[in-house]
Design an enzyme around this catalytic site. Structure first.
Site, PDB file in Angstrom:
ATOM      1  N   HIS A 169      -3.430  -5.821   0.892  1.00 52.75           N
ATOM      2  CA  HIS A 169      -2.814  -6.102   2.193  1.00 52.75           C
ATOM      3  C   HIS A 169      -2.827  -7.603   2.513  1.00 52.75           C
ATOM      4  O   HIS A 169      -3.736  -8.087   3.202  1.00 52.75           O
ATOM      5  CB  HIS A 169      -3.564  -5.355   3.291  1.00 52.75           C
ATOM      6  CG  HIS A 169      -3.346  -3.882   3.289  1.00 52.75           C
ATOM      7  ND1 HIS A 169      -2.335  -3.285   4.009  1.00 52.75           N
ATOM      8  CD2 HIS A 169      -4.003  -2.876   2.648  1.00 52.75           C
ATOM      9  CE1 HIS A 169      -2.382  -1.972   3.824  1.00 52.75           C
ATOM     10  NE2 HIS A 169      -3.384  -1.702   2.994  1.00 52.75           N
ATOM     11  N   CYS A 219       0.836  -1.196   0.000  1.00 53.93           N
ATOM     12  CA  CYS A 219       0.000   0.000   0.000  1.00 53.93           C
ATOM     13  C   CYS A 219       0.879   1.258   0.000  1.00 53.93           C
ATOM     14  O   CYS A 219       1.549   1.534  -0.981  1.00 53.93           O
ATOM     15  CB  CYS A 219      -0.973  -0.046   1.177  1.00 53.93           C
ATOM     16  SG  CYS A 219      -2.380   1.081   1.015  1.00 53.93           S
ATOM     17  N   GLU A 239      -1.072  -9.143   4.640  1.00 55.92           N
ATOM     18  CA  GLU A 239      -0.859  -9.362   6.076  1.00 55.92           C
ATOM     19  C   GLU A 239      -2.161  -9.429   6.858  1.00 55.92           C
ATOM     20  O   GLU A 239      -2.181  -9.898   8.009  1.00 55.92           O
ATOM     21  CB  GLU A 239       0.051  -8.266   6.656  1.00 55.92           C
ATOM     22  CG  GLU A 239      -0.590  -6.906   6.881  1.00 55.92           C
ATOM     23  CD  GLU A 239      -0.645  -6.024   5.642  1.00 55.92           C
ATOM     24  OE1 GLU A 239      -0.935  -4.819   5.795  1.00 55.92           O
ATOM     25  OE2 GLU A 239      -0.414  -6.538   4.519  1.00 55.92           O
TER      26      GLU A 239
END
Length: 223
Positions: A196, A86, A198
Protein backbone atom coordinates in the site's frame (compact mmCIF):
# COMPACT_ATOMS: atom_id res chain seq x y z
CA UNK A 1 -3.21 15.02 -12.92
CA UNK A 2 -6.85 14.00 -13.13
CA UNK A 3 -7.65 10.73 -11.42
CA UNK A 4 -10.56 8.47 -10.55
CA UNK A 5 -10.96 6.06 -7.64
CA UNK A 6 -13.26 3.08 -8.09
CA UNK A 7 -15.63 2.22 -5.25
CA UNK A 8 -17.08 -1.26 -4.72
CA UNK A 9 -18.89 -2.87 -1.78
CA UNK A 10 -16.28 -4.08 0.69
CA UNK A 11 -13.39 -1.89 -0.44
CA UNK A 12 -12.13 0.04 2.58
CA UNK A 13 -8.99 1.83 1.40
CA UNK A 14 -10.70 4.26 -0.95
CA UNK A 15 -10.49 7.16 1.50
CA UNK A 16 -6.78 6.60 2.02
CA UNK A 17 -6.23 6.56 -1.73
CA UNK A 18 -8.33 9.68 -2.30
CA UNK A 19 -6.40 11.51 0.43
CA UNK A 20 -3.05 10.48 -1.07
CA UNK A 21 -3.97 11.46 -4.62
CA UNK A 22 -5.41 14.78 -3.48
CA UNK A 23 -2.33 15.65 -1.45
CA UNK A 24 0.15 14.74 -4.17
CA UNK A 25 -1.67 15.98 -7.28
CA UNK A 26 -3.52 18.93 -5.77
CA UNK A 27 -6.78 17.67 -7.29
CA UNK A 28 -9.39 15.50 -5.60
CA UNK A 29 -10.15 12.35 -7.62
CA UNK A 30 -13.61 11.65 -8.93
CA UNK A 31 -15.21 8.52 -7.48
CA UNK A 32 -16.65 5.84 -9.74
CA UNK A 33 -19.31 3.45 -8.44
CA UNK A 34 -19.40 -0.20 -9.50
CA UNK A 35 -22.51 0.13 -11.67
CA UNK A 36 -21.20 2.98 -13.80
CA UNK A 37 -20.42 2.17 -17.42
CA UNK A 38 -18.58 5.36 -18.33
CA UNK A 39 -15.50 6.94 -16.81
CA UNK A 40 -14.67 10.62 -17.41
CA UNK A 41 -11.43 11.67 -19.06
CA UNK A 42 -8.72 11.08 -16.46
CA UNK A 43 -5.01 10.31 -16.46
CA UNK A 44 -5.13 7.60 -13.79
CA UNK A 45 -7.76 5.13 -12.60
CA UNK A 46 -7.18 3.47 -9.22
CA UNK A 47 -8.84 0.40 -7.73
CA UNK A 48 -7.97 0.54 -4.02
CA UNK A 49 -7.64 -2.19 -1.44
CA UNK A 50 -10.14 -3.89 0.82
CA UNK A 51 -12.32 -6.97 0.58
CA UNK A 52 -14.70 -6.44 -2.33
CA UNK A 53 -17.84 -8.53 -1.93
CA UNK A 54 -16.32 -10.16 1.14
CA UNK A 55 -13.74 -11.99 -0.99
CA UNK A 56 -16.39 -14.60 -1.80
CA UNK A 57 -15.62 -17.11 -4.60
CA UNK A 58 -12.09 -15.71 -4.94
CA UNK A 59 -10.59 -12.37 -4.04
CA UNK A 60 -11.68 -9.95 -6.76
CA UNK A 61 -13.70 -12.52 -8.73
CA UNK A 62 -17.10 -10.88 -8.27
CA UNK A 63 -15.81 -7.32 -8.55
CA UNK A 64 -14.10 -8.17 -11.85
CA UNK A 65 -17.52 -8.87 -13.32
CA UNK A 66 -19.14 -5.58 -12.39
CA UNK A 67 -20.20 -3.11 -15.15
CA UNK A 68 -17.47 -0.60 -14.27
CA UNK A 69 -14.75 -3.09 -15.17
CA UNK A 70 -15.57 -3.05 -18.88
CA UNK A 71 -15.20 0.73 -18.79
CA UNK A 72 -11.79 0.30 -17.12
CA UNK A 73 -10.74 -2.30 -19.68
CA UNK A 74 -11.73 0.09 -22.48
CA UNK A 75 -9.79 2.97 -20.91
CA UNK A 76 -6.73 0.78 -20.41
CA UNK A 77 -6.86 -0.23 -24.07
CA UNK A 78 -6.67 3.47 -24.96
CA UNK A 79 -3.54 3.92 -22.85
CA UNK A 80 -5.02 5.40 -19.66
CA UNK A 81 -2.96 4.39 -16.63
CA UNK A 82 -4.61 1.98 -14.20
CA UNK A 83 -3.35 1.13 -10.72
CA UNK A 84 -4.68 -1.69 -8.58
CA UNK A 85 -3.51 -1.93 -4.97
CA UNK A 86 -4.02 -5.06 -2.86
CA UNK A 87 -7.61 -6.12 -3.63
CA UNK A 88 -7.34 -3.84 -6.65
CA UNK A 89 -4.44 -5.99 -7.89
CA UNK A 90 -6.54 -9.12 -7.39
CA UNK A 91 -9.40 -7.54 -9.35
CA UNK A 92 -7.12 -6.60 -12.26
CA UNK A 93 -5.83 -10.17 -12.43
CA UNK A 94 -9.36 -11.60 -12.33
CA UNK A 95 -10.40 -9.17 -15.08
CA UNK A 96 -7.56 -10.35 -17.31
CA UNK A 97 -5.76 -7.01 -17.33
CA UNK A 98 -2.71 -8.52 -15.64
CA UNK A 99 -1.11 -11.97 -15.88
CA UNK A 100 -0.81 -14.55 -13.13
CA UNK A 101 -2.90 -15.31 -10.06
CA UNK A 102 -2.99 -14.34 -6.39
CA UNK A 103 -3.38 -17.18 -3.93
CA UNK A 104 -3.70 -17.62 -0.17
CA UNK A 105 -0.58 -16.54 1.74
CA UNK A 106 1.85 -19.40 2.27
CA UNK A 107 1.45 -18.96 6.03
CA UNK A 108 -2.35 -19.25 5.67
CA UNK A 109 -2.53 -16.15 7.85
CA UNK A 110 -3.51 -12.53 7.31
CA UNK A 111 -0.34 -10.46 7.21
CA UNK A 112 -0.30 -6.81 8.31
CA UNK A 113 3.10 -5.19 8.71
CA UNK A 114 5.68 -2.98 7.07
CA UNK A 115 8.00 -4.66 4.58
CA UNK A 116 10.78 -3.58 2.23
CA UNK A 117 10.38 -3.42 -1.53
CA UNK A 118 13.08 -3.41 -4.17
CA UNK A 119 12.42 -1.33 -7.29
CA UNK A 120 13.25 -3.77 -10.10
CA UNK A 121 12.37 -1.56 -13.06
CA UNK A 122 12.71 2.20 -12.59
CA UNK A 123 12.09 3.03 -16.24
CA UNK A 124 8.28 3.04 -16.21
CA UNK A 125 5.54 5.62 -15.80
CA UNK A 126 4.96 4.29 -12.28
CA UNK A 127 8.54 4.10 -11.01
CA UNK A 128 10.69 6.77 -12.68
CA UNK A 129 10.87 8.79 -9.44
CA UNK A 130 12.80 5.92 -7.88
CA UNK A 131 16.34 4.71 -8.58
CA UNK A 132 16.98 1.31 -10.13
CA UNK A 133 17.45 -1.19 -7.32
CA UNK A 134 16.27 1.27 -4.65
CA UNK A 135 14.83 -0.36 -1.53
CA UNK A 136 11.78 1.37 -0.07
CA UNK A 137 9.50 0.78 2.89
CA UNK A 138 5.83 -0.03 2.35
CA UNK A 139 3.02 -1.53 4.44
CA UNK A 140 1.11 -4.68 3.49
CA UNK A 141 -2.23 -5.97 4.75
CA UNK A 142 -3.60 -9.05 2.99
CA UNK A 143 -4.57 -12.69 3.26
CA UNK A 144 -4.28 -13.64 -0.41
CA UNK A 145 -1.19 -11.94 -1.79
CA UNK A 146 0.81 -14.97 -2.87
CA UNK A 147 1.56 -14.20 -6.54
CA UNK A 148 1.85 -17.16 -8.89
CA UNK A 149 2.39 -17.60 -12.62
CA UNK A 150 3.22 -20.65 -14.72
CA UNK A 151 6.74 -21.03 -16.08
CA UNK A 152 5.98 -19.56 -19.50
CA UNK A 153 4.16 -16.54 -18.08
CA UNK A 154 6.84 -16.00 -15.47
CA UNK A 155 9.61 -16.10 -18.07
CA UNK A 156 7.68 -13.63 -20.21
CA UNK A 157 7.00 -11.02 -17.54
CA UNK A 158 10.53 -11.28 -16.18
CA UNK A 159 12.02 -10.97 -19.66
CA UNK A 160 9.82 -8.03 -20.59
CA UNK A 161 10.62 -6.06 -17.45
CA UNK A 162 7.01 -6.28 -16.30
CA UNK A 163 7.99 -7.02 -12.70
CA UNK A 164 8.34 -3.57 -11.11
CA UNK A 165 8.65 -4.45 -7.43
CA UNK A 166 9.99 -7.41 -5.46
CA UNK A 167 9.93 -8.01 -1.74
CA UNK A 168 13.48 -7.33 -0.57
CA UNK A 169 15.46 -10.37 0.51
CA UNK A 170 14.06 -11.90 3.66
CA UNK A 171 10.86 -9.80 3.72
CA UNK A 172 8.51 -11.79 1.44
CA UNK A 173 5.31 -11.86 3.55
CA UNK A 174 3.24 -14.27 1.49
CA UNK A 175 5.37 -16.73 -0.49
CA UNK A 176 5.05 -14.97 -3.85
CA UNK A 177 7.07 -16.64 -6.59
CA UNK A 178 10.34 -14.79 -7.32
CA UNK A 179 9.41 -12.43 -4.46
CA UNK A 180 7.09 -10.58 -6.89
CA UNK A 181 5.17 -7.71 -5.29
CA UNK A 182 4.09 -5.67 -8.31
CA UNK A 183 3.48 -6.46 -11.99
CA UNK A 184 2.49 -4.34 -15.00
CA UNK A 185 0.97 -5.27 -18.36
CA UNK A 186 2.95 -5.49 -21.59
CA UNK A 187 1.79 -2.05 -22.69
CA UNK A 188 3.15 -0.52 -19.49
CA UNK A 189 0.05 1.39 -18.41
CA UNK A 190 -1.55 -1.05 -15.93
CA UNK A 191 0.11 -1.87 -12.60
CA UNK A 192 -1.00 -4.16 -9.82
CA UNK A 193 0.77 -4.40 -6.47
CA UNK A 194 -0.03 -5.89 -3.07
CA UNK A 195 1.73 -3.30 -0.83
CA UNK A 196 0.00 0.00 0.00
CA UNK A 197 2.08 3.01 -1.18
CA UNK A 198 -0.81 5.36 -0.35
CA UNK A 199 -0.22 4.75 3.35
CA UNK A 200 3.35 6.03 3.37
CA UNK A 201 3.40 9.41 1.61
CA UNK A 202 4.33 11.93 4.31
CA UNK A 203 6.61 12.17 7.31
CA UNK A 204 3.70 12.50 9.73
CA UNK A 205 2.69 8.96 8.77
CA UNK A 206 6.15 7.55 9.32
CA UNK A 207 7.77 8.21 5.95
CA UNK A 208 7.22 9.11 2.33
CA UNK A 209 8.61 6.11 0.44
CA UNK A 210 5.28 5.47 -1.29
CA UNK A 211 5.09 8.97 -2.69
CA UNK A 212 7.41 8.18 -5.60
CA UNK A 213 4.86 5.96 -7.31
CA UNK A 214 2.26 8.73 -7.50
CA UNK A 215 4.87 11.38 -8.27
CA UNK A 216 6.05 9.27 -11.20
CA UNK A 217 2.57 9.18 -12.70
CA UNK A 218 2.17 12.91 -12.09
CA UNK A 219 5.47 13.72 -13.79
CA UNK A 220 4.41 11.81 -16.91
CA UNK A 221 1.26 13.92 -17.20
CA UNK A 222 3.15 17.17 -16.57
CA UNK A 223 5.89 16.37 -19.10
Amino acid sequence: MKSAVVQLPGLNRDRDMIAALTKISGHQPVTIWQTETEIPDVDLIVIPGGFSYGDYLRCGAIAARMPVMQAIIDKAAKGVKVLGVCNGFQILVEAGLLPGALMRNASLKFVCREIKLKVVNAETDFTRAYAQGQVIRCPVAHHDGNYFADEATLAKIEGNGQVLFRYAEGTNPNGSINDIAGVMNEKGNVLGMMPHPENLIEAAHGGSDGRGLFASALDVVAA
